[in-house]
Design an enzyme around this catalytic site. Structure first.
Site, PDB file in Angstrom:
ATOM      1  CB  SER A 136     -17.080   4.366  37.119  1.00  0.00           C
ATOM      2  OG  SER A 136     -17.412   5.740  37.002  1.00  0.00           O
TER       3      SER A 136
ATOM      4  N   GLY B  11     -19.791   8.414  38.722  1.00  0.00           N
ATOM      5  CA  GLY B  11     -20.499   8.928  37.554  1.00  0.00           C
ATOM      6  C   GLY B  11     -19.594   9.486  36.476  1.00  0.00           C
TER       7      GLY B  11
ATOM      8  CD  GLU C 109     -24.409  11.308  43.994  1.00  0.00           C
ATOM      9  OE1 GLU C 109     -25.503  10.856  44.346  1.00  0.00           O
ATOM     10  OE2 GLU C 109     -23.694  10.774  43.122  1.00  0.00           O
TER      11      GLU C 109
ATOM     12  CG  HIS D 223     -23.873   8.910  48.122  1.00  0.00           C
ATOM     13  ND1 HIS D 223     -23.488   9.853  47.195  1.00  0.00           N
ATOM     14  CD2 HIS D 223     -23.723   7.699  47.517  1.00  0.00           C
ATOM     15  CE1 HIS D 223     -23.146   9.232  46.070  1.00  0.00           C
ATOM     16  NE2 HIS D 223     -23.282   7.929  46.244  1.00  0.00           N
TER      17      HIS D 223
ATOM     18  CG  ASN E 229     -27.289   5.034  45.423  1.00  0.00           C
ATOM     19  OD1 ASN E 229     -28.470   5.391  45.445  1.00  0.00           O
ATOM     20  ND2 ASN E 229     -26.299   5.842  45.776  1.00  0.00           N
ATOM     21  CD1 TRP E 230     -31.411   1.501  41.094  1.00  0.00           C
ATOM     22  CD2 TRP E 230     -33.573   1.541  41.657  1.00  0.00           C
ATOM     23  NE1 TRP E 230     -31.939   0.277  40.798  1.00  0.00           N
ATOM     24  CE2 TRP E 230     -33.272   0.279  41.123  1.00  0.00           C
ATOM     25  CE3 TRP E 230     -34.885   1.791  42.081  1.00  0.00           C
ATOM     26  CZ2 TRP E 230     -34.225  -0.739  41.005  1.00  0.00           C
ATOM     27  CZ3 TRP E 230     -35.828   0.782  41.967  1.00  0.00           C
ATOM     28  CH2 TRP E 230     -35.499  -0.463  41.434  1.00  0.00           C
ATOM     29  CE  LYS E 231     -25.329   7.590  42.625  1.00  0.00           C
ATOM     30  NZ  LYS E 231     -24.120   8.223  42.151  1.00  0.00           N
TER      31      LYS E 231
ATOM     32  N   GLY F 251     -24.023   2.754  41.006  1.00  0.00           N
ATOM     33  CA  GLY F 251     -24.955   3.816  40.632  1.00  0.00           C
ATOM     34  C   GLY F 251     -25.503   3.569  39.235  1.00  0.00           C
ATOM     35  N   GLY F 252     -24.934   4.231  38.251  1.00  0.00           N
ATOM     36  CA  GLY F 252     -25.440   4.208  36.875  1.00  0.00           C
ATOM     37  C   GLY F 252     -25.737   2.813  36.338  1.00  0.00           C
TER      38      GLY F 252
HETATM   39  P1  13P Z   1     -21.719   5.372  39.631  1.00  0.00           P
HETATM   40  O1  13P Z   1     -21.691   3.858  39.651  1.00  0.00           O
HETATM   41  O2  13P Z   1     -22.742   5.948  38.712  1.00  0.00           O
HETATM   42  O3  13P Z   1     -20.336   5.934  39.411  1.00  0.00           O
HETATM   43  O4  13P Z   1     -22.174   5.857  41.101  1.00  0.00           O
HETATM   44  C1  13P Z   1     -21.531   5.331  42.215  1.00  0.00           C
HETATM   45  C2  13P Z   1     -22.260   5.736  43.431  1.00  0.00           C
HETATM   46  O5  13P Z   1     -22.287   6.874  43.810  1.00  0.00           O
HETATM   47  C3  13P Z   1     -23.004   4.684  44.162  1.00  0.00           C
HETATM   48  O6  13P Z   1     -23.436   5.133  45.400  1.00  0.00           O
END
Ligand code: 13P
Length: 266
Positions: free
Chosen positions: A214, A174, A98, A96, A9-11, A235-236
């Site tokens: 994470s 995150g 967010e 999600h 998930n590149w956001k 994510g990250g």
């Molecule tokens: P991180 O891996 O950056 O914690 O993000 C997780 C996430 O929200 C994936 O959708």
């Protein structure tokens, strides 16, 4: 046996050029992996570029980060399921945290989107997860149950086969603070039990439940070797093709991977 599914998930990251370069490296690293389902979830603006860079590769699929619940019309700024299909998108992340927290997405909204995604043959990745306050108040099961029942209302058992659940505890996203393998397994097991109540046990056994929050190369394998953890939503660590490839390798069954050369008998 559930095939593991690992998604990047590149956001709100990655230009088209960055996306193309990422895909090129990733194909070199894991282009031949067939025992894990790999999904890249770019921002809308990079989907076409990722699709082009993947070329004829069948190994890596494309997901979207969101979509709207109407088929088309006067909805400025929104993207429909058909538009995603047009770009060869197979999965769509819905609900999600967010979007729930920053944009007010409710379980009812997620449910409308799940319905429309399934009708368009897109596979929803439905995100659920508690905040730290809810965990501290002992409300993890209540929150997960409410999110699952709300988001999956009126979805038939047969259709549930096409759904992936992502358990993403909000406090682990995150923050560098991963849920322990035991905490994650406990939540996943509860989610599967609840899916069994919503549909039936046979269906719940087939549904894949990803962990997100994470996930890094050094914790991925331990997390994904838990009995009810069927992959990761990253994510990250998914922004770097080498670290994402390492996480994908962490999802492979222990026996797979490059064979070592066996020394010839003297
Ligand atoms: P991180 O891996 O950056 O914690 O993000 C997780 C996430 O929200 C994936 O959708």
């Amino acid at each position: 046996m559930r095939k593991k599914i690992v998604a990047a998930n590149w956001k709100m990251n990655m230009t088209q050029a960055e996306a193309a370069s990422f895909v090129e490296t990733l194909l070199r690293e894991i282009g031949d992996v067939s025992d894990v389902e790999v999904v890249i979830v770019p921002p809308f603006t990079a989907i076409a570029k990722v699709s082009e860079a993947l070329g004829s590769s069948e190994t890596i699929k494309i997901g979207a980060q969101n979509m709207y619940w109407e088929r088309g019309g006067a909805f400025t700024g929104e993207i429909s399921a058909a538009m995603l299909r047009d770009l060869f998108v197979r999965y769509v992340v819905l609900g999600h945290s967010e979007r729930r927290q920053l944009l007010g997405e409710t379980d009812q909204i997620v449910n409308r989107k799940v319905r429309v995604a399934l009708d368009a043959s897109l596979r929803p990745i439905v995100c659920v997860g508690e905040t730290l306050e809810q965990r501290d108040r002992g409300e993890v099961e209540r929150v997960l149950c409410q999110q699952l029942r709300g988001s999956l209302a009126e979805i038939g058992a047969k259709e549930m086969d096409d759904i992936v659940i992502a358990y993403e505890p909000v406090w682990a996203i995150g923050t560098g603070r991963t849920a322990s393998a035991e905490q994650a397994q406990e939540a996943h097991s509860f989610i599967r039990h609840t899916l069994g109540e919503i549909s039936d046990d046979a269906t719940a056994t087939k549904i894949r439940i990803q962990y997100g929050g994470s996930v890094k190369p050094d914790n991925a394998r331990t997390l994904m070797s838990q009995p009810d953890i069927d992959g990761a939503l990253v994510g990250g660590a998914s922004l770097d093709p080498h670290s994402f490839a390492e996480i994908v390798r962490g999802a492979r069954p222990r026996s797979s991977g490059p064979r070592r050369a066996v020394a010839a008998e003297p």
